[in-house]
Design a protein around this motif. Structure first.
Motif, mmCIF file in Angstrom:
data_model
loop_
_atom_site.group_PDB
_atom_site.id
_atom_site.type_symbol
_atom_site.label_atom_id
_atom_site.label_comp_id
_atom_site.label_asym_id
_atom_site.label_seq_id
_atom_site.Cartn_x
_atom_site.Cartn_y
_atom_site.Cartn_z
ATOM 1 N N MET A 1 0.978 -1.227 -0.200
ATOM 2 C CA MET A 1 0.180 0.094 0.009
ATOM 3 C C MET A 1 0.670 1.328 0.113
ATOM 4 N N ARG A 2 0.832 2.037 -0.956
ATOM 5 C CA ARG A 2 1.627 3.306 -1.315
ATOM 6 C C ARG A 2 0.783 4.675 -0.467
ATOM 7 N N VAL A 3 1.638 5.210 0.196
ATOM 8 C CA VAL A 3 1.216 6.303 1.190
ATOM 9 C C VAL A 3 1.960 7.322 1.243
ATOM 10 N N ILE A 4 1.227 8.607 1.162
ATOM 11 C CA ILE A 4 1.686 9.751 1.699
ATOM 12 C C ILE A 4 1.193 10.204 2.992
ATOM 13 N N GLU A 36 5.944 6.852 1.103
ATOM 14 C CA GLU A 36 6.718 7.140 0.045
ATOM 15 C C GLU A 36 7.094 8.629 0.097
ATOM 16 N N MET A 37 6.335 9.483 1.181
ATOM 17 C CA MET A 37 6.629 10.810 1.295
ATOM 18 C C MET A 37 6.161 11.265 2.599
ATOM 19 N N ILE A 38 6.700 12.001 3.330
ATOM 20 C CA ILE A 38 6.181 12.942 4.469
ATOM 21 C C ILE A 38 6.029 14.452 4.084
ATOM 22 N N THR A 39 4.798 15.099 4.195
ATOM 23 C CA THR A 39 4.860 16.458 4.007
ATOM 24 C C THR A 39 4.194 17.163 5.580
ATOM 25 N N THR A 40 4.798 18.333 5.551
ATOM 26 C CA THR A 40 4.411 19.001 6.871
ATOM 27 C C THR A 40 3.625 20.147 6.454
ATOM 28 N N VAL A 41 2.728 20.583 7.500
ATOM 29 C CA VAL A 41 1.691 21.729 7.609
ATOM 30 C C VAL A 41 1.721 22.511 8.655
ATOM 31 N N ALA A 42 1.470 23.520 8.971
ATOM 32 C CA ALA A 42 1.357 24.371 10.328
ATOM 33 C C ALA A 42 0.040 23.948 10.853
ATOM 34 N N GLY A 43 0.125 23.501 12.036
ATOM 35 C CA GLY A 43 -0.876 22.996 12.871
ATOM 36 C C GLY A 43 -0.625 22.754 14.311
ATOM 37 N N ASN A 44 -0.409 21.669 14.788
ATOM 38 C CA ASN A 44 -0.179 21.107 16.138
ATOM 39 C C ASN A 44 1.276 21.864 16.537
ATOM 40 N N THR A 45 1.950 22.022 15.483
ATOM 41 C CA THR A 45 3.350 22.634 15.502
ATOM 42 C C THR A 45 3.601 23.659 13.996
ATOM 43 N N PRO A 116 2.554 20.909 -1.350
ATOM 44 C CA PRO A 116 1.452 20.791 -2.213
ATOM 45 C C PRO A 116 1.733 20.160 -3.727
ATOM 46 N N TYR A 117 2.788 20.796 -4.124
ATOM 47 C CA TYR A 117 3.284 20.209 -5.750
ATOM 48 C C TYR A 117 3.841 18.734 -5.412
ATOM 49 N N ALA A 118 4.527 18.574 -4.465
ATOM 50 C CA ALA A 118 5.280 17.025 -4.166
ATOM 51 C C ALA A 118 4.068 16.182 -4.327
ATOM 52 N N MET A 119 3.034 16.244 -3.463
ATOM 53 C CA MET A 119 1.893 15.347 -3.155
ATOM 54 C C MET A 119 0.962 15.386 -4.330
ATOM 55 N N GLY A 120 0.844 16.352 -5.093
ATOM 56 C CA GLY A 120 0.019 16.287 -6.414
ATOM 57 C C GLY A 120 0.672 15.711 -7.481
ATOM 58 N N GLU A 121 1.983 15.940 -7.769
ATOM 59 C CA GLU A 121 2.657 15.177 -8.572
ATOM 60 C C GLU A 121 2.670 13.648 -8.164
ATOM 61 N N LEU A 122 3.040 13.172 -7.226
ATOM 62 C CA LEU A 122 3.127 11.689 -6.927
ATOM 63 C C LEU A 122 1.930 11.101 -7.265
ATOM 64 N N ILE A 123 0.715 11.466 -6.779
ATOM 65 C CA ILE A 123 -0.568 11.018 -6.980
ATOM 66 C C ILE A 123 -0.850 10.974 -8.327
ATOM 67 N N CYS A 124 -0.853 12.150 -8.962
ATOM 68 C CA CYS A 124 -1.185 12.256 -10.566
ATOM 69 C C CYS A 124 -0.454 11.330 -11.397
ATOM 70 N N ASN A 125 0.802 11.188 -11.179
ATOM 71 C CA ASN A 125 1.544 10.235 -11.789
ATOM 72 C C ASN A 125 1.355 8.868 -11.601
ATOM 73 N N ASN A 126 0.645 8.514 -10.453
ATOM 74 C CA ASN A 126 0.316 7.154 -10.038
ATOM 75 C C ASN A 126 -1.109 6.974 -9.941
ATOM 76 N N PRO A 127 -1.942 7.261 -10.819
ATOM 77 C CA PRO A 127 -3.448 7.305 -10.605
ATOM 78 C C PRO A 127 -3.820 5.808 -10.002
ATOM 79 N N GLY A 128 -4.675 6.062 -8.899
ATOM 80 C CA GLY A 128 -5.298 4.837 -8.104
ATOM 81 C C GLY A 128 -4.500 4.184 -7.470
ATOM 82 N N GLU A 129 -3.333 4.638 -7.106
ATOM 83 C CA GLU A 129 -2.129 3.860 -6.135
ATOM 84 C C GLU A 129 -1.892 4.546 -5.202
#
Length: 326
Positions: A1-4, A36-45, A116-129
């Motif tokens: 199972m491929r996950v971000i 396959e990737m970790i991304t961070t966002v402003a929130g808890n920290t 946002p660019y990194a997650m979008g590209e990985l998802i769209c380049n690997n549809p359904g995965e």
């Protein structure tokens, strides 16, 4: 199972929740998951702090894994009141000493907010995965959907920890409250979504004895959780009057590994954007409303909402995978 995993981790940071770190640890430990990737966002920290926490964990585990920093603030919501509450609560409670023996992660070299660019590209380049797990505010995900509208059909599933329907004391939760516009955009996008709200995550609990069992076999991952989770459990016990701590975000990964841990229901979900209700989560299938005057038709597609969880099975699943890394 491929996950971000898009997250706002706080392990090692005084007063910051550590459930993102537990979710990351479970994803690293479970052989069924290819993180396959970790991304961070402003929130808890703040975004930069969460980025340093994520980089620190990847470095400790000697993993070759991209970590991308994301949005530093919400789409519209002013950040200052949230940062005051989240970053200084430990000092207001006078409990900074709980982290005296915990080494905070070192700042990482500057990174452009490209998540946002990194997650979008990985998802769209690997549809359904690719499954996208979001355990913080949804700013990065909302921006990715704006940049890559095709993501709605390309993502396998988006698993979101956020929202509160009927949790005493909570008009809204932190994740959706910090960025209501982002939550609204994602939840009504029509993408396949599983929502893990506070209603179910407050049924979870980890106490000190659970952490003892989890980390009894020494490993890098076990030592990391022992060091960073112990003070948070104490903090939670003193500030939330709990016997331990909730492990909200870990349930997102656990559900991927074993959906039978939970029960759920499908319904339309949205987030209020105005007035005292701003940031509140509501679910409303039009067919189930007794009074629908002034209620517009729901947007997007039904969301799968988790409702109950077997906490003992959840803890056993986490323990099984973390201990196999020893």
């Amino acid at each position: 199972m491929r996950v971000i995993i898009d997250c706002d981790p706080g392990n090692g940071i005084a007063g910051a929740n550590v459930d993102d770190g537990l979710a990351l640890a479970l994803a690293f430990a479970a052989p069924q998951i290819s993180l396959e990737m970790i991304t961070t966002v402003a929130g808890n920290t703040p975004s930069e702090v969460g980025y340093a926490v994520a980089c620190d964990l990847v470095r400790r585990l000697e993993k070759s894994l991209p970590v991308w920093r994301g949005a530093s603030r919400a789409l519209l919501e002013p950040p200052a009141p949230w940062r005051e509450r989240l970053d200084h609560g430990v000092d207001r409670h006078g409990l900074h000493k709980l982290w005296d023996d915990v080494q905070a992660p070192q700042p990482c070299p500057g990174s452009a907010p490209m998540a946002p660019y990194a997650m979008g590209e990985l998802i769209c380049n690997n549809p359904g995965e690719i499954t996208l797990v979001a355990t913080g505010p949804l700013t990065n995900v909302a921006l990715a959907l704006q940049l890559y509208p095709q993501m709605i059909g390309a993502v396998k599933r988006i698993v979101i920890m956020g929202g509160a329907f009927h949790v005493p004391g909570y008009l809204k939760d932190t994740n959706f409250g910090i960025d209501p516009e982002a939550a609204h955009a994602v939840l009504t996008s029509g993408a396949p979504i599983t929502l893990v709200p506070m209603d179910v995550t407050t049924q979870t609990q980890m106490v000190h004895a659970d952490l003892d069992r989890l980390t009894q076999y020494k490993s890098v991952l076990g030592s990391y959780l022992e060091q960073t989770m112990r003070p948070w459990i104490d903090y939670s016990m003193r500030t939330r009057n709990l016997p331990g701590c909730w492990i909200h975000d870990a349930l997102t990964i656990a559900w991927l590994l074993d959906p039978s841990l939970t029960t759920g229901i499908d319904d339309f979900v949205d987030v209020a954007l105005e007035g005292v209700a701003r940031g509140m989560t509501c679910r409303y299938g039009r067919d189930n409303l007794r009074l629908d005057v002034g209620v517009s038709a729901p947007q997007g597609a039904p969301v799968h909402i988790l409702q109950t969880v077997d906490n003992q099975r959840l803890l056993s699943l986490i323990e099984h995978h973390i201990q196999r890394c020893a």
